[in-house]
Design a protein around this motif. Structure first.
Motif, PDB file in Angstrom:
ATOM      1  N   VAL A   1     -53.476 -58.694  29.222  1.00 33.41           N
ATOM      2  CA  VAL A   1     -54.592 -58.126  28.451  1.00 33.41           C
ATOM      3  C   VAL A   1     -54.107 -57.010  27.527  1.00 33.41           C
ATOM      4  O   VAL A   1     -54.659 -56.809  26.434  1.00 33.41           O
ATOM      5  CB  VAL A   1     -55.733 -57.625  29.373  1.00 33.41           C
ATOM      6  N   LEU A   2     -53.086 -56.276  27.955  1.00 32.97           N
ATOM      7  CA  LEU A   2     -52.547 -55.220  27.081  1.00 32.97           C
ATOM      8  C   LEU A   2     -51.911 -55.827  25.827  1.00 32.97           C
ATOM      9  O   LEU A   2     -52.082 -55.308  24.715  1.00 32.97           O
ATOM     10  CB  LEU A   2     -51.518 -54.386  27.841  1.00 32.97           C
ATOM     11  N   ILE A   3     -51.180 -56.926  25.992  1.00 37.86           N
ATOM     12  CA  ILE A   3     -50.582 -57.591  24.828  1.00 37.86           C
ATOM     13  C   ILE A   3     -51.649 -58.234  23.962  1.00 37.86           C
ATOM     14  O   ILE A   3     -51.568 -58.210  22.729  1.00 37.86           O
ATOM     15  CB  ILE A   3     -49.554 -58.645  25.306  1.00 37.86           C
ATOM     16  N   LYS A   4     -52.679 -58.760  24.597  1.00 40.81           N
ATOM     17  CA  LYS A   4     -53.743 -59.427  23.838  1.00 40.81           C
ATOM     18  C   LYS A   4     -54.621 -58.421  23.096  1.00 40.81           C
ATOM     19  O   LYS A   4     -55.235 -58.744  22.079  1.00 40.81           O
ATOM     20  CB  LYS A   4     -54.604 -60.277  24.780  1.00 40.81           C
ATOM     21  N   HIS A   5     -54.672 -57.177  23.575  1.00 41.88           N
ATOM     22  CA  HIS A   5     -55.527 -56.152  22.962  1.00 41.88           C
ATOM     23  C   HIS A   5     -54.663 -54.954  22.539  1.00 41.88           C
ATOM     24  O   HIS A   5     -54.555 -53.956  23.284  1.00 41.88           O
ATOM     25  CB  HIS A   5     -56.617 -55.713  23.942  1.00 41.88           C
ATOM     26  N   PRO A   6     -54.055 -55.017  21.359  1.00 43.42           N
ATOM     27  CA  PRO A   6     -53.146 -53.954  20.897  1.00 43.42           C
ATOM     28  C   PRO A   6     -53.782 -52.571  20.896  1.00 43.42           C
ATOM     29  O   PRO A   6     -53.092 -51.568  21.124  1.00 43.42           O
ATOM     30  CB  PRO A   6     -52.773 -54.398  19.478  1.00 43.42           C
TER      31      PRO A   6
ATOM     32  N   LEU B   1     -45.191 -61.257  21.072  1.00 47.35           N
ATOM     33  CA  LEU B   1     -45.269 -62.646  21.527  1.00 47.35           C
ATOM     34  C   LEU B   1     -44.268 -63.511  20.755  1.00 47.35           C
ATOM     35  O   LEU B   1     -43.946 -63.211  19.596  1.00 47.35           O
ATOM     36  CB  LEU B   1     -46.686 -63.189  21.353  1.00 47.35           C
ATOM     37  N   PRO B   2     -43.767 -64.589  21.365  1.00 49.13           N
ATOM     38  CA  PRO B   2     -42.739 -65.414  20.705  1.00 49.13           C
ATOM     39  C   PRO B   2     -43.298 -66.276  19.577  1.00 49.13           C
ATOM     40  O   PRO B   2     -44.509 -66.521  19.500  1.00 49.13           O
ATOM     41  CB  PRO B   2     -42.222 -66.292  21.858  1.00 49.13           C
ATOM     42  N   ASN B   3     -42.395 -66.713  18.722  1.00 44.97           N
ATOM     43  CA  ASN B   3     -42.705 -67.690  17.663  1.00 44.97           C
ATOM     44  C   ASN B   3     -43.816 -67.227  16.723  1.00 44.97           C
ATOM     45  O   ASN B   3     -44.602 -68.037  16.221  1.00 44.97           O
ATOM     46  CB  ASN B   3     -43.094 -69.041  18.276  1.00 44.97           C
ATOM     47  N   GLY B   4     -43.882 -65.913  16.500  1.00 44.89           N
ATOM     48  CA  GLY B   4     -44.865 -65.386  15.563  1.00 44.89           C
ATOM     49  C   GLY B   4     -46.305 -65.512  16.028  1.00 44.89           C
ATOM     50  O   GLY B   4     -47.242 -65.367  15.232  1.00 44.89           O
TER      51      GLY B   4
ATOM     52  N   THR C   1     -54.267 -62.559  19.505  1.00 43.62           N
ATOM     53  CA  THR C   1     -55.511 -63.291  19.763  1.00 43.62           C
ATOM     54  C   THR C   1     -55.252 -64.725  20.205  1.00 43.62           C
ATOM     55  O   THR C   1     -56.138 -65.365  20.790  1.00 43.62           O
ATOM     56  CB  THR C   1     -56.390 -63.308  18.494  1.00 43.62           C
ATOM     57  N   GLU C   2     -54.057 -65.247  19.945  1.00 45.01           N
ATOM     58  CA  GLU C   2     -53.726 -66.628  20.318  1.00 45.01           C
ATOM     59  C   GLU C   2     -53.198 -66.750  21.743  1.00 45.01           C
ATOM     60  O   GLU C   2     -52.968 -67.867  22.220  1.00 45.01           O
ATOM     61  CB  GLU C   2     -52.684 -67.205  19.348  1.00 45.01           C
TER      62      GLU C   2
END
Length: 605
Positions: free
Chosen positions: A422-427, A572-575, A579-580
């Protein structure tokens, strides 16, 4: 409020009356078929058991039957196997034979209707009268009940059903009656007000094989043995004094993790965060329990993951016992295989400790690890754990060890995995937490245990993650120990209770209409604590069966998460954009991410 004896007597009387009606119908059917039906059947050869008169047919049945008709007449009765035949050998007797068969048919239908009426009345009474005060719920199908409604993610399916039937819902799975609790207020009634009634556990196949026939703390029935085991684990491993005694060890393991992430950041290496988190938690737990880290002989985290997944599956053997011997889901085979793997690892560890203690003087109490303490309890009487001293054997030891390993590793690593997700998903949330860490911790390389109490925003992030991504969405099932009435509903003895904690976090009455937003700030002015006294956050259970390792779990979670983000950003990998990031879960006794979490660290210099 307990049910009265009067209601119990009425229930028993109606049960006996309906049963007698069914048995009377069956008896009349058997009596008629033996004395009347066969009395008016045409003559014929005496049938043998099982095969009847099949042996008389030969290779040309028409010739054989003709020969028999010369002895028994043109209308002849012949039983082939269990099937009754009438053989007609002259045209003039065909009309007479049809009249006989018609009479037989009419009486058969009448008797069959009598039996079916009794069965229907039984089912109607059991559904509408006997259980008329059960909570509302879906109408069960024969044999399987409502198992077909669970789907691959039962917590979501049950939440959807609760929106139709209410927060206290009755569901029959196979032949087993469940009550599903889907709101904090309802949970307070079952696990707060009436906690003692629902403090026991049902017997399930998974616990039989994995927990050495329910000898662990998690799945054992409520009673003196469970209390002894819980007291032992709390005093000897999970007390504040014991937990604080391992602070240095935890600092070493966290330091190794940070150095590993720094090296990955320098190499721009893609990190499997799910695997990394699992390894560091496993290292800390093994050092607490066994006095050393894992080696290649032990694959606890892998076997524990498989065990949690298998235990969470709704097992047909538990709900439709007549299907248990067939092992239709292959779960019995899986449980036996997993049990064997775990048993072999525990045997090696216990043997090593026994040999070490025999080869040298027994270690001082302060130098003992958890296995040493278990062995000392087995070898000599303990005033502190007197009840357990009398009953403990090797299987008890292994069941207790499994509970400690599985509980300490799986709950913490799954929680951390979701928090980092959730931390990565919500900068925005990530930056707020990093800002707090910079302010409160400063330039120290590691976040220390003493820093955690001052990290208020970290606590809010953890709570919000527990709300939306609970580790055990259905908690461990409870079972009622006696009949009880709650909110006007009758809950019979041995009813199983599932608390759908996943549904709590999606209740707009509790969290307002923005319940689906990840918003740690909602806890800014709320004093909801991890102990769940208000029953809104019960990640670790509550009441008598609440997890005694909560403080250790929260400590490990706080240490790993804070150190993972204090000096690191994550990409996250591959650009892929935040949100993805896929947030789907995989169901089991605990519910981890469906796919591992991968990210690339950047170290702040």
């Amino acid at each position: 409020m307990l049910l009265t004896n009067s209601n119990e007597d009425i229930t028993k009387c109606v049960s006996v009356a309906v049963l007698l009606l069914v048995l009377t119908g069956i008896f009349f059917w058997r009596w008629w078929s033996t004395h009347l039906r066969h009395k008016t059947l045409p003559p014929g050869p005496v049938p043998l058991p099982v095969i009847g008169s099949l042996h008389l047919l030969g290779s040309l049945p028409h010739r054989s039957l003709h020969k028999l008709s010369q002895k028994y007449g043109p209308i002849m009765s012949v039983r082939l196997g269990s099937v009754q035949f009438v053989i007609i050998s002259r045209k003039c007797y065909l009309q007479i034979a049809m009249k006989i068969l018609q009479n037989v048919k009419c009486v058969s239908v009448a008797v069959l209707l009598l039996v079916l009426t009794g069965i229907f009345f039984w089912r109607w009474w059991s559904t509408h009268l006997r259980h008329k005060t059960l909570p509302p719920g879906p109408v069960p199908l024969p044999v399987i009940g409502s198992l077909h409604l669970l789907g691959s993610l039962p917590h979501r399916s049950l939440h959807k059903l609760s929106q139709k039937y209410g927060p206290i819902m009755s569901v029959r799975l196979g032949s087993v009656q469940f009550v599903i609790v889907s709101s904090p207020d309802a949970a307070k009634l079952f696990l707060g007000t009436h906690d003692i009634i629902f403090a026991s556990r049902p017997q399930i196949q998974a616990a039989k094989y994995l927990s050495y026939d329910n000898k662990g703390m998690t799945f054992s029935e409520y009673g003196p043995y469970w209390r002894s085991v819980r007291k032992f684990c709390t005093v000897e491993l999970l007390s504040a004094t014991k937990v604080n005694g391992f602070a240095g060890m935890r600092r070493e393991e966290i330091g190794l993790m940070v150095e590993e992430m720094k090296a990955a950041a320098k190499a721009r290496k893609l990190v499997n965060l799910s695997e990394t988190v699992s390894s560091v938690i496993e290292g800390m737990v093994c050092r607490m329990l066994f006095g050393k880290k894992n080696d290649e002989r032990f694959v606890f985290k892998t076997v524990i993951d498989k065990s949690m997944e298998a235990t969470g599956i709704f097992n047909l053997a538990d709900y439709v016992p007549m299907l248990a011997p067939f092992d239709l889901q292959g779960l019995t085979k899986r449980f036996k295989s997993l049990s064997k793997e775990l048993d072999e690892m525990f045997e090696i560890l216990i043997d090593e400790h026994e040999k070490r203690n025999q080869a040298s003087e027994s270690p001082n109490r302060d130098q003992m690890d958890f296995i040493d303490i278990l062995l000392s309890l087995k070898q000599e009487y303990s005033n502190t754990h007197d009840n357990l001293s009398y009953t403990i054997d090797r299987s008890n030891m292994k069941a207790i060890l499994l509970d400690m390993v599985a509980g300490a590793i799986d709950t913490a690593k799954t929680s951390i995995e979701w928090i980092l997700s959730v931390l990565i998903k919500h900068p925005r949330v990530m930056k707020e937490l990093q800002k707090e860490l910079k302010t409160m911790v400063g330039d120290k390389l590691l976040v220390e245990e003493s820093d955690l109490t001052r990290l208020r925003y970290l606590h809010m992030v953890v709570k919000e993650t527990f709300r939306l991504y609970p580790v055990a969405p259905l908690l461990v099932p409870h079972q009622s120990m006696e009949d009880i009435a709650i909110n006007g509903y009758t809950i019979p003895k041995k009813t199983r209770v599932l608390v759908n904690y996943w549904a709590f976090g999606r209740d707009p009455k509790v969290w307002s209409d923005n319940w689906d937003e990840f918003l740690p700030e909602r806890f800014l002015d709320n004093e909801f604590d991890f102990r769940g006294h208000d029953f809104k956050l019960i990640q670790f259970g509550i009441g008598r069966r609440g997890c005694p390792g909560m403080n250790l779990g929260l400590l490990n979670i706080g240490l790993v998460v804070s150190n993972m983000v204090h000096w690191f950003d994550w990409e996250l990998p591959n650009g892929m954009s935040p949100t993805e990031l896929d947030m789907k879960e995989k169901f089991g006794l605990t519910t981890p991410r469906e796919k591992p979490l991968f990210a690339i660290p950047t170290y702040w210099t």
